[in-house]
Design a protein around this motif. Structure first.
Motif, short mmCIF file in Angstrom:
data_model
loop_
_atom_site.label_atom_id
_atom_site.label_comp_id
_atom_site.label_asym_id
_atom_site.label_seq_id
_atom_site.Cartn_x
_atom_site.Cartn_y
_atom_site.Cartn_z
N ASP A 34 0.82 -1.21 0.00
CA ASP A 34 0.00 0.00 0.00
C ASP A 34 0.86 1.27 0.00
OD1 ASP A 34 0.83 -0.58 2.60
OD2 ASP A 34 -0.98 0.20 3.54
N VAL A 35 2.02 1.23 0.63
CA VAL A 35 2.94 2.38 0.62
C VAL A 35 3.47 2.58 -0.80
CG1 VAL A 35 5.14 3.27 1.48
CG2 VAL A 35 3.56 2.11 3.04
N LEU A 36 3.88 1.50 -1.43
CA LEU A 36 4.39 1.59 -2.80
C LEU A 36 3.30 2.09 -3.75
CD1 LEU A 36 6.87 1.10 -4.55
CD2 LEU A 36 6.09 -1.24 -4.87
N ASP A 37 2.09 1.56 -3.61
CA ASP A 37 0.98 2.01 -4.46
C ASP A 37 0.74 3.52 -4.29
OD1 ASP A 37 0.58 -0.53 -5.48
OD2 ASP A 37 -1.06 -1.01 -4.08
N GLY A 79 1.14 8.68 -8.43
CA GLY A 79 1.47 9.95 -9.07
C GLY A 79 2.22 9.78 -10.39
N GLY A 80 2.47 8.56 -10.80
CA GLY A 80 3.16 8.32 -12.06
C GLY A 80 4.67 8.34 -11.92
N PRO A 81 5.35 8.62 -13.03
CA PRO A 81 6.82 8.64 -13.01
C PRO A 81 7.36 9.61 -11.95
CG PRO A 81 6.02 8.76 -15.26
CD PRO A 81 4.82 8.91 -14.36
N GLY A 82 8.49 9.25 -11.39
CA GLY A 82 9.09 10.07 -10.35
C GLY A 82 8.77 9.57 -8.95
N TRP A 83 8.17 8.38 -8.85
CA TRP A 83 7.78 7.87 -7.54
C TRP A 83 8.99 7.60 -6.64
CZ3 TRP A 83 9.38 2.97 -6.17
CH2 TRP A 83 9.76 2.11 -7.20
N GLN A 84 10.12 7.23 -7.24
CA GLN A 84 11.32 6.99 -6.43
C GLN A 84 11.82 8.30 -5.83
OE1 GLN A 84 13.50 5.01 -9.54
NE2 GLN A 84 13.25 3.02 -8.53
#
Length: 80
Positions: free
Chosen positions: A54-57, A62-67
């Motif tokens: 759920d944290v990763l989701d 928000g799309g690209p840039g999640w890292q």
């Protein structure tokens, strides 16, 4: 029936041959691991991290840039 004569090595010749064989086939012992090069202050390092789904989701919604968003949240939580 008699046995054929066996060739006997002198102790020093055999010992020298065994020492030569061991030195040629044995990996050298590593006293200690080489020191890791200091990281640049702004450089990023690849790591493996386990996160709850759920944290990763949440960050991937928000799309690209999640890292980058996870990195920013970790920096904020660490007070950096």
């Amino acid at each position: 029936m008699s046995r054929p004569p066996t060739r006997r090595f002198s102790g020093s010749a055999r010992d020298a041959a065994e020492a030569a064989f061991k030195s040629a086939t044995t990996k050298p012992a590593i006293a200690e691991a080489p020191a890791k090069a200091p990281a640049l202050p702004s450089a990023r390092e690849m790591v493996s991290l386990r996160l709850d789904r759920d944290v990763l989701d949440h960050f991937q919604e928000g799309g690209p840039g999640w890292q980058d968003r996870i990195n920013a949240a970790l920096r904020k939580a660490a007070g950096l």
